[in-house]
Scaffold this active site. Structure first.
Site, PDB file in Angstrom:
ATOM      1  N   GLU A 195      -7.700  -4.374   5.099  1.00 36.13           N
ATOM      2  CA  GLU A 195      -7.576  -4.134   3.654  1.00 36.13           C
ATOM      3  C   GLU A 195      -6.461  -4.980   3.044  1.00 36.13           C
ATOM      4  O   GLU A 195      -6.622  -5.542   1.973  1.00 36.13           O
ATOM      5  CB  GLU A 195      -7.307  -2.647   3.409  1.00 36.13           C
ATOM      6  N   ASN A 239       0.878  -1.163   0.000  1.00 39.09           N
ATOM      7  CA  ASN A 239       0.000   0.000   0.000  1.00 39.09           C
ATOM      8  C   ASN A 239       0.920   1.218   0.000  1.00 39.09           C
ATOM      9  O   ASN A 239       1.411   1.637   1.043  1.00 39.09           O
ATOM     10  CB  ASN A 239      -0.887  -0.048   1.248  1.00 39.09           C
ATOM     11  N   ARG A 289      -2.448  -2.162  -3.673  1.00 45.61           N
ATOM     12  CA  ARG A 289      -3.653  -1.352  -3.515  1.00 45.61           C
ATOM     13  C   ARG A 289      -3.564  -0.227  -4.533  1.00 45.61           C
ATOM     14  O   ARG A 289      -2.593   0.531  -4.551  1.00 45.61           O
ATOM     15  CB  ARG A 289      -3.690  -0.760  -2.117  1.00 45.61           C
ATOM     16  N   HIS A 334     -12.333   3.370  -0.393  1.00 41.82           N
ATOM     17  CA  HIS A 334     -12.311   2.464   0.772  1.00 41.82           C
ATOM     18  C   HIS A 334     -13.089   1.188   0.485  1.00 41.82           C
ATOM     19  O   HIS A 334     -13.567   0.533   1.406  1.00 41.82           O
ATOM     20  CB  HIS A 334     -12.957   3.116   2.024  1.00 41.82           C
ATOM     21  N   ARG A 342      -9.016  16.438   5.444  1.00 39.46           N
ATOM     22  CA  ARG A 342      -9.901  16.753   4.309  1.00 39.46           C
ATOM     23  C   ARG A 342     -11.255  17.237   4.815  1.00 39.46           C
ATOM     24  O   ARG A 342     -11.758  16.742   5.816  1.00 39.46           O
ATOM     25  CB  ARG A 342     -10.107  15.502   3.444  1.00 39.46           C
TER      26      ARG A 342
END
Ligand code: ADP
Length: 589
Positions: free
Chosen positions: A380, A7, A85, A173, A234
């Site tokens: 993940e 990742n 990823r 996600h 964010r």
């Protein structure tokens, strides 16, 4: 199979090694983070070892060069495959995909959609192809899970020219939402296809996803990972009118505004820190900015949970995950408080006592709460390892590949004139369900077919509209109608029999009634890998052990954006013991 999962972000490189198979397990976890002045911090975990230190790497891609040595030190250098990823797969990548020159190029072409994320992901792919030139590498996309979102969820109400340029909602996600939804379904003990779930991923990035009967239906991130919840740095949802206001009032450029929305907003913008632990501590000591930040954060998340329950028309469970979702009982409580009206009540003691060791997924709702509430760690990287291994087990060398099979039940494709006659002049069909073939949909409306022997009610309408009306039934259906129907390739309608179609505003008698010849849709990349071309006829072996059989003479149709899959009808599926879907294998060209 040992799978290295990478990742690679713009500010960190996280990686893991997984023993992938029936029971995929993590055997090694590593990270390089906090890059500053040519060095960074690393952490390696393997069995009992938990090692931390500093390394002389200037950036995540630089740090990738350290991975082979790290693997060697822990005797893990015999990896079989690499899973990456990839944040943005656009509308093309709906499944894990083997990375070759063509797919790498296609992902690079999506950079404008995710300028902060895809370049870092791709840099890692390129470096890995250099470091391990003989290992298969697979891309697993954050956006893929959401490609089932209907147009009503993915379309922004903006001018057509902008939409044609590619402006639409995607959602991110996906790997995390898919994993935690599956984890909750496992705990509930019911198939995920029976359940309506809301997954709440609260990490540095944060999003909520409506998982309706196993499929993502909507999620709070949009075209980019900026929309939706308040995040670490964010902003989440902001009135797009802010751009004009800030430009006129503060003289900011588009770039200035975008940078600030990504990097200096969210918790950081509200309270000066992007770290929820820090903010919770300050709020507890009476800091009003930190208190307001927490209230805004929870309020936004609660709104999305309620909105998605409404969007799905029901809610069985809410699942919390991500650093904040997993570790902050007070945030979970703030989000859930006030949702009693829809049958969700938290048990405050259970909420405080959450223990997530050994991949537990404890339930924290009160006794009697109709809606369950879960907390679980997301995984993940584990999902990427699993999906990488599955993609490779499906793909074979030498031009062979397992292919998904879709079973087509009876349906009609209507012309504009037919829609006018059946539903009324100018009627627009409701494009209710998005199909896997890009641009194709199933309408909310249904029609009835009438033949001399009988009628077939509630027959699906598939779009887009066509030049000529075509009605596709199975051989069993042809007996129910009492019409001798020929097997034809789609579009070959000369001399086909007539049938009557009934709609709410009228009926038509039209030819175009066929039993559709089985066929394979393939995109050019998969066709090349399979060694097949448009117009070829191939054999496909399908079905479980007891009822396995080989379908001969299966037509290949190659389309630029096609989702590669075999289409058979319900009679063929029944014969092979396949229900709604299955997989098959190309056996002969
Ligand atoms: P990423 O999205 O980068 O993977 P994480 O899932 O690790 O991020 O989530 C990071 C967030 O989780 C940070 O805001 C951090 O403060 C928060 N967090 C971690 N532990 C706790 C805790 N015990 N209480 C509150 N927040 C926590």
């Amino acid at each position: 199979m040992l799978v290295l999962v990478l990742n690679a972000g713009s500010s960190s490189l996280k990686f893991g090694v997984f023993s992938a198979g029936d029971d995929t397990r993590e055997v090694f976890k590593g990270s390089y983070e906090r890059f500053q002045n040519g060095s960074c911090e690393y952490r390696f975990r393997h069995g009992e070892t938990d090692e931390r230190g500093a390394a002389a790497f200037a950036s995540p891609s630089d740090a990738l060069k350290g991975v082979p040595d790290a693997l060697k030190r822990f005797d893990l250098d015999s990896i079989d495959a690499i899973g990456h990823r990839i944040v943005h797969g656009g509308s093309r990548f709906s499944a894990p995909t083997l990375l070759d020159d063509e797919t790498v190029e296609a992902i690079a072409a999506l950079t404008p959609l995710a300028p902060l994320h895809n370049p870092a992901n791709l840099e890692a792919v390129r470096l890995c192809r250099g470091l391990w030139p003989n290992l298969p590498q697979v891309a697993v996309f954050d956006t893929a899970f959401h490609l089932t979102n209907p147009p009503s969820a993915t379309t922004y109400a903006v001018p057509a020219a902008w939409r044609e340029a590619g402006l639409r909602r995607y959602g991110f996600h996906g790997t995390s939402h898919k994993y935690v939804a599956m984890r909750a379904a496992l705990e509930i003990g019911r198939p995920i296809s029976d359940l309506q779930l809301v997954s709440v991923h609260l990490g540095n990035g944060a999003s909520v996803c409506a998982v309706n009967r196993g499929q993502s239906m909507d999620s709070s991130m949009g075209m980019t990972p900026l929309e939706g919840l308040v995040m670490g740095t964010r902003s989440g949802d902001v009135d797009p009118g802010a751009f004009g206001f800030l430009s006129r009032r503060l003289g900011l450029s588009v770039q200035d505004i975008e940078d600030a929305l990504y990097e200096d907003s969210g918790l950081k913008g509200l309270a000066g820190s992007s770290d929820m632990r820090d903010i919770e501590d300050r709020a507890a000591k009476g800091d009003p900015q930190a208190q307001l930040a927490i209230e805004i954060y929870a309020y936004r998340a609660r709104k999305y949970v309620g909105a998605y329950a409404a969007a799905m028309g029901g809610l069985d469970a809410v699942v919390f995950t991500g650093g904040i979702g997993e570790n902050s009982p007070s945030m979970r409580r703030r989000i859930c408080d006030g949702l009693d009206f829809m049958g969700l009540q938290l048990d405050h003691d259970r909420n405080m006592a959450v223990n997530l060791s050994h991949r537990a997924a404890p339930q924290i709702q009160a006794y009697g709460s109709r809606v369950r509430v879960f907390v679980t760690e997301t995984a993940e990287q584990l999902m990427i390892a699993r999906e990488t291994a599955a993609a490779l087990a499906g793909g074979r060398s030498g031009g062979e590949l397992r292919l998904p099979i879709a079973v087509s039940a009876r349906h009609v494709h209507l012309s504009r004139e037919a829609v006018d006659d059946l539903f009324g002049k100018g009627y627009m069909l409701d494009q209710a369900i998005r199909l896997r073939q890009p641009g194709h949909w199933a309408a909310g409306e249904r029609v009835t077919l009438v033949g001399p022997k009988g009628r077939l009610e509630r027959v699906a309408i598939l779009g887009p509209l066509r030049e000529r009306t075509q009605i596709e039934v199975s051989r069993t259906d042809s007996f129910a109608l009492g019409i001798d129907v020929p097997v034809r390739d789609s579009g070959e309608l000369e001399g086909t029999p007539q049938v009557t179609i009934l709609g709410p505003a009228g009926s038509i008698a039209t030819d175009g009634l066929i039993i559709a010849a089985r066929h394979i849709h393939a995109n050019p990349a998969d066709a090349a890998r399979l060694g097949i071309q448009d117009g070829d006829y191939v054999d496909i072996s399908v079905g479980d052990e007891d009822r396995s059989l080989t379908f001969g003479r299966t037509l290949v149709r190659v389309g630029a954006n096609a989702f590669t899959e075999v289409h058979i009808d319900t009679d063929e599926a029944n014969a092979a013991g396949i229900e709604a879907a299955g997989t098959g294998e190309l056996v002969h060209i």
